[in-house]
Design an enzyme around this catalytic site. Sequence first.
Site, PDB file in Angstrom:
ATOM      1  N   SER A 151     100.278  11.537   8.476  1.00 52.22           N
ATOM      2  CA  SER A 151      99.170  11.374   7.535  1.00 52.22           C
ATOM      3  C   SER A 151      99.056   9.897   7.218  1.00 52.22           C
ATOM      4  CB  SER A 151      99.495  12.157   6.252  1.00 52.22           C
ATOM      5  OG  SER A 151      98.688  11.713   5.191  1.00 52.22           O
ATOM      6  N   TYR A 193     105.028  13.723  -0.704  1.00 45.06           N
ATOM      7  CA  TYR A 193     104.337  13.929   0.578  1.00 45.06           C
ATOM      8  C   TYR A 193     104.374  12.655   1.418  1.00 45.06           C
ATOM      9  CZ  TYR A 193     100.409  15.100   3.704  1.00 45.06           C
ATOM     10  OH  TYR A 193      99.615  15.335   4.802  1.00 45.06           O
TER      11      TYR A 193
HETATM   12  P1  NDP Z   1      96.886  23.886   5.890  1.00 41.81           P
HETATM   13  O1  NDP Z   1      97.443  24.022   4.527  1.00 41.81           O
HETATM   14  O2  NDP Z   1      95.518  24.366   6.167  1.00 41.81           O
HETATM   15  O3  NDP Z   1      97.868  24.573   6.954  1.00 41.81           O
HETATM   16  C1  NDP Z   1      99.239  24.340   6.892  1.00 41.81           C
HETATM   17  C2  NDP Z   1      99.940  25.164   7.950  1.00 41.81           C
HETATM   18  O4  NDP Z   1     101.355  24.944   7.811  1.00 41.81           O
HETATM   19  C3  NDP Z   1      99.680  26.649   7.763  1.00 41.81           C
HETATM   20  O5  NDP Z   1      99.476  27.259   9.015  1.00 41.81           O
HETATM   21  C4  NDP Z   1     100.960  27.146   7.121  1.00 41.81           C
HETATM   22  O6  NDP Z   1     101.241  28.461   7.532  1.00 41.81           O
HETATM   23  C5  NDP Z   1     101.998  26.202   7.742  1.00 41.81           C
HETATM   24  N1  NDP Z   1     103.197  26.167   6.902  1.00 41.81           N
HETATM   25  C6  NDP Z   1     103.310  25.697   5.640  1.00 41.81           C
HETATM   26  N2  NDP Z   1     104.543  25.933   5.168  1.00 41.81           N
HETATM   27  C7  NDP Z   1     105.229  26.560   6.152  1.00 41.81           C
HETATM   28  C8  NDP Z   1     106.540  27.088   6.264  1.00 41.81           C
HETATM   29  N3  NDP Z   1     107.435  27.014   5.253  1.00 41.81           N
HETATM   30  N4  NDP Z   1     106.906  27.677   7.421  1.00 41.81           N
HETATM   31  C9  NDP Z   1     106.030  27.781   8.441  1.00 41.81           C
HETATM   32  N5  NDP Z   1     104.776  27.317   8.394  1.00 41.81           N
HETATM   33  C10 NDP Z   1     104.375  26.715   7.261  1.00 41.81           C
HETATM   34  O7  NDP Z   1      97.045  22.349   6.260  1.00 41.81           O
HETATM   35  P2  NDP Z   1      96.270  21.378   7.281  1.00 41.81           P
HETATM   36  O8  NDP Z   1      95.794  22.121   8.471  1.00 41.81           O
HETATM   37  O9  NDP Z   1      95.379  20.549   6.470  1.00 41.81           O
HETATM   38  O10 NDP Z   1      97.508  20.435   7.698  1.00 41.81           O
HETATM   39  C11 NDP Z   1      98.106  20.448   8.985  1.00 41.81           C
HETATM   40  C12 NDP Z   1      98.920  19.175   9.093  1.00 41.81           C
HETATM   41  O11 NDP Z   1      98.053  18.038   8.994  1.00 41.81           O
HETATM   42  C13 NDP Z   1      99.970  19.004   7.997  1.00 41.81           C
HETATM   43  O12 NDP Z   1     101.163  18.468   8.538  1.00 41.81           O
HETATM   44  C14 NDP Z   1      99.322  18.014   7.048  1.00 41.81           C
HETATM   45  O13 NDP Z   1     100.284  17.283   6.329  1.00 41.81           O
HETATM   46  C15 NDP Z   1      98.543  17.140   8.018  1.00 41.81           C
HETATM   47  N6  NDP Z   1      97.434  16.403   7.410  1.00 41.81           N
HETATM   48  C16 NDP Z   1      96.340  17.050   6.899  1.00 41.81           C
HETATM   49  C17 NDP Z   1      95.298  16.340   6.323  1.00 41.81           C
HETATM   50  C18 NDP Z   1      94.097  17.004   5.749  1.00 41.81           C
HETATM   51  O14 NDP Z   1      93.236  16.300   5.177  1.00 41.81           O
HETATM   52  N7  NDP Z   1      93.931  18.309   5.866  1.00 41.81           N
HETATM   53  C19 NDP Z   1      95.325  14.862   6.258  1.00 41.81           C
HETATM   54  C20 NDP Z   1      96.524  14.273   6.803  1.00 41.81           C
HETATM   55  C21 NDP Z   1      97.517  15.031   7.374  1.00 41.81           C
HETATM   56  P3  NDP Z   1     101.789  29.631   6.584  1.00 41.81           P
HETATM   57  O15 NDP Z   1     101.389  29.317   5.174  1.00 41.81           O
HETATM   58  O16 NDP Z   1     101.143  30.831   7.175  1.00 41.81           O
HETATM   59  O17 NDP Z   1     103.273  29.617   6.803  1.00 41.81           O
END
Ligand code: NDP
Length: 248
Positions: A146, A159
Amino acid sequence: MTEIPDLTGRIALVTGASRGIGYHLAKQLAAAGAHVIAVARTVGGLEELDDEIKAAGGSATLVPLDLTDMAGIDRLGGSIHERWGKLDILVANAGVLGVIAPIGHVEAKVFDKVMAVNVTGTWRLIRSLDPLLRLSDAGRAIVMSSGAAHSARAFWAPYAASKAAVEALARSWADETKNSPLRVNIVDPGATRTAMRAQAMPGENPDTLPVPADVAASMLPLASPTLTDTGRIWNVRKGGWTDYRLPE
Ligand code: NDP
């Protein structure tokens, strides 16, 4: 880098595949020919992904797993070895935001969770899957970071610290593997219309943000067997590499 790579017959593991960026990247990897191993906790989201992938003629294996279950991550590596004998693509995408708050107000359990999922979970995945990626003729790893890793804005401390750590893990791994076929790169997706972004910026109009399908499309070439770069940061918003290496 806008071409869609031919990933026919390649095995790709995507964490955080139940929604957001990971969901769309998993779908696009499958559409490009890869068999997708989709990891997340939410079975409903994984099943929806599976339905979409199958409807488009692709295939997936669903792995409901909490990435704080370190023994589970080890078992996953063992199962992939048994079934496919290698892994071609790893997308370490799953992540949590924690809380937006002054550093002294962050609860210990929240800080620990952010570190457990974003940092320790990513390290444990790398540890479990590195041997399998090295068994591929062109292993590719994509590690989600990020802009917060570098901007370190007020109230984003847990974060931001976790993403800085993840980048250090990925870059050390890239340096260790630079003389092998394995290529390890980092992605800075930029603000994207997902549940995480809505949690971080509740007052923001999501319609002003890029959709996760477009962000995933920008990342797809990093999975290509023809990619040569390693240890670099792909900046989706810029559509190019941004390197933060200190001068030699
Ligand atoms: P979402 O919150 O939409 O999705 C997050 C995903 O991570 C979900 O599929 C969730 O699945 C999974 N996850 C979270 N906790 C766990 C866990 N304990 N075990 C297994 N899976 C887990 O986030 P984004 O799609 O926005 O983010 C994806 C990546 O991109 C992240 O690393 C985020 O930091 C990064 N990012 C996003 C930005 C944005 O603006 N959206 C900007 C910069 C970086 P479930 O809950 O089903 O387990």
